[in-house]
Design an enzyme around this catalytic site. Structure first.
Site, short mmCIF file in Angstrom:
data_model
loop_
_atom_site.label_atom_id
_atom_site.label_comp_id
_atom_site.label_asym_id
_atom_site.label_seq_id
_atom_site.Cartn_x
_atom_site.Cartn_y
_atom_site.Cartn_z
N HIS A 1 -8.48 -0.05 18.56
CA HIS A 1 -8.23 1.23 17.92
C HIS A 1 -9.59 1.78 17.47
O HIS A 1 -10.17 1.31 16.52
CB HIS A 1 -7.31 1.02 16.71
CG HIS A 1 -6.87 2.29 16.07
ND1 HIS A 1 -6.32 3.33 16.78
CD2 HIS A 1 -6.87 2.68 14.78
CE1 HIS A 1 -6.02 4.31 15.93
NE2 HIS A 1 -6.33 3.93 14.72
N GLY B 1 0.86 -1.18 0.00
CA GLY B 1 0.00 0.00 0.00
C GLY B 1 0.89 1.23 0.00
O GLY B 1 1.51 1.57 1.03
P1 NAI Z 1 -4.45 5.71 0.96
O1 NAI Z 1 -5.74 5.61 0.22
O2 NAI Z 1 -3.63 6.93 0.80
O3 NAI Z 1 -3.53 4.46 0.57
C1 NAI Z 1 -4.00 3.15 0.46
C2 NAI Z 1 -3.26 2.50 -0.68
O4 NAI Z 1 -3.61 1.11 -0.73
C3 NAI Z 1 -3.60 3.09 -2.06
O5 NAI Z 1 -2.42 3.53 -2.70
C4 NAI Z 1 -4.24 1.92 -2.80
O6 NAI Z 1 -3.96 1.90 -4.19
C5 NAI Z 1 -3.60 0.74 -2.10
N1 NAI Z 1 -4.31 -0.51 -2.30
C6 NAI Z 1 -5.64 -0.74 -2.36
N2 NAI Z 1 -5.89 -2.04 -2.58
C7 NAI Z 1 -4.69 -2.66 -2.65
C8 NAI Z 1 -4.29 -3.99 -2.86
N3 NAI Z 1 -5.19 -4.96 -3.04
N4 NAI Z 1 -2.98 -4.27 -2.88
C9 NAI Z 1 -2.05 -3.30 -2.70
N5 NAI Z 1 -2.37 -2.00 -2.50
C10 NAI Z 1 -3.67 -1.69 -2.47
O7 NAI Z 1 -4.79 5.45 2.49
P2 NAI Z 1 -3.91 5.83 3.77
O8 NAI Z 1 -4.29 7.16 4.27
O9 NAI Z 1 -2.49 5.54 3.46
O10 NAI Z 1 -4.46 4.75 4.83
C11 NAI Z 1 -4.21 3.38 4.64
C12 NAI Z 1 -4.93 2.54 5.70
O11 NAI Z 1 -4.35 2.76 6.97
C13 NAI Z 1 -6.42 2.86 5.86
O12 NAI Z 1 -7.16 1.68 6.08
C14 NAI Z 1 -6.46 3.73 7.11
O13 NAI Z 1 -7.71 3.71 7.74
C15 NAI Z 1 -5.38 3.06 7.92
N6 NAI Z 1 -4.81 3.86 9.00
C16 NAI Z 1 -4.60 3.24 10.20
C17 NAI Z 1 -4.03 3.91 11.26
C18 NAI Z 1 -3.79 3.19 12.54
O14 NAI Z 1 -3.57 3.82 13.56
N7 NAI Z 1 -3.76 1.87 12.56
C19 NAI Z 1 -3.66 5.33 11.14
C20 NAI Z 1 -3.85 5.87 9.82
C21 NAI Z 1 -4.41 5.14 8.79
#
Ligand code: NAI
Length: 306
Positions: A173, A7
């Site tokens: 979380h 990702g």
């Molecule tokens: P984003 O939308 O910027 O990035 C997600 C990426 O995953 C995109 O580039 C997309 O193309 C890619 N993706 C989608 N399906 C895929 C697949 N099958 N294989 C490979 N890549 C794939 O989202 P962001 O802001 O980076 O957030 C990512 C995740 O992290 C979200 O679920 C968000 O809720 C979570 N998150 C969790 C936190 C925590 O404390 N655990 C804190 C911040 C975000």
């Protein structure tokens, strides 16, 4: 060592930057979008001479290029939109995370997995199941971020250096996280000596709402700078075998009276992954809050598997 970040979105690409620029490991960025991880990797490579490190950074759409990673971080999936809960993301992200975990383990059978995708505790559980790894090798990042938010709000309230504030947030979380205000200190002085109960409760509520506060402000997606920092701290503790005691989403087998679920608890992180889980003495109120948190994780695990 090599770290794969699945990702290459906002969290994933920022994490890749942190890992390389802190000189922790070579990084492979993987995404389904063609060209995007390759472009980001090239951009990061072009900054190498300026940031003075010599780590390899590559982008790919192919899991074969992630072979022999020491750590695989899963950030693939969709973030929340305003008004959306983390659980709305459940079904969409479950499919993405399980597929990513299975593909990654096929090429890095000894890797340690750190899950970031929300809803965090459930996605970590599904990753543990999909990889069939020992439980110490699969964990989720949430508590380090939630604790950093709590510490930030305490530091802002008292006007002290954020690094002097130490606090731990356990549980799932989300809205049901369990900030341990009783154990929070400024260089060893309990915050209960420094702030009144009403103020502490306000800071606890702001912490619980910490992710949503940023989503509401930004409209497009959620936080990523602090989440990437929190994840890189876990990566660092593992790669450098630092044995830091951090709140980590871990698979429990009886600890805290909980079984067969993933939830945030204090763990020592070293080269083996989760080296041990610390069982803190909780007050009746804290224990009840952890129980409520665990029940919501359990029902979401069941929903994800329907
Ligand atoms: P984003 O939308 O910027 O990035 C997600 C990426 O995953 C995109 O580039 C997309 O193309 C890619 N993706 C989608 N399906 C895929 C697949 N099958 N294989 C490979 N890549 C794939 O989202 P962001 O802001 O980076 O957030 C990512 C995740 O992290 C979200 O679920 C968000 O809720 C979570 N998150 C969790 C936190 C925590 O404390 N655990 C804190 C911040 C975000």
């Amino acid at each position: 060592p090599r770290v794969t970040v699945v990702g290459a979105g906002r969290v994933g690409s920022t994490l890749a930057q942190r890992i390389a620029e802190k000189n922790l490991a070579d990084v492979v960025l993987l995404d389904i979008v063609e060209g995007m991880p390759q472009g980001l990797a090239l951009d990061l490579l072009e900054a190498r001479g300026l940031e003075l490190h010599n780590r390899q950074i590559s982008g790919t759409n192919n899991y074969a290029d992630t072979a022999n990673s020491a750590i695989v971080v899963i950030t693939a999936g969709f973030p929340r939109k305003p008004g959306m809960s983390r659980d709305d993301l459940l079904k969409i992200n479950a499919k993405i995370v399980v597929e990513a975990a299975k593909n990654a383990i096929a090429h890095s059978p000894n890797a340690i997995f750190i899950v970031v995708t929300n809803p965090l505790d459930v996605m970590t559980y599904l990753t543990w199941q999909a990889t069939n790894l020992p439980r110490n090798q699969v964990m989720g990042m949430a508590g380090v971020l939630d604790s950093a938010r709590f510490e930030t709000f305490i530091a802002l309230e008292l006007g002290v250096l954020p690094a002097d504030v130490k606090a731990m947030v356990l549980g799932s979380h989300g809205d049901l996280m369990v900030p341990l205000a009783r154990y929070a200190t400024v260089n060893g002085i309990p915050i209960t000596e420094l702030l009144d109960a009403e103020t502490i409760e306000r800071l606890v509520q702001r912490t619980r709402n910490g992710g949503a506060e940023i989503v509401e402000l930004m409209h497009t997606g959620g936080a990523f700078f602090a989440p990437a920092s929190a994840t890189s701290l876990m990566v660092e503790s593992i790669l450098l075998n630092q044995s830091r005691l951090l709140p980590v989403a871990a698979y429990l087998q009886g600890e805290y009276g909980l079984n067969d679920l993933v939830i945030g608890v204090p763990c020592r992180l070293g080269c083996g992954g989760i080296e041990s889980i610390l069982e803190l003495t909780l007050s009746d109120e804290e224990r009840a809050a952890l129980q409520t948190s665990a029940e919501s994780v359990r029902s979401n695990i069941e929903r994800a598997q329907e």
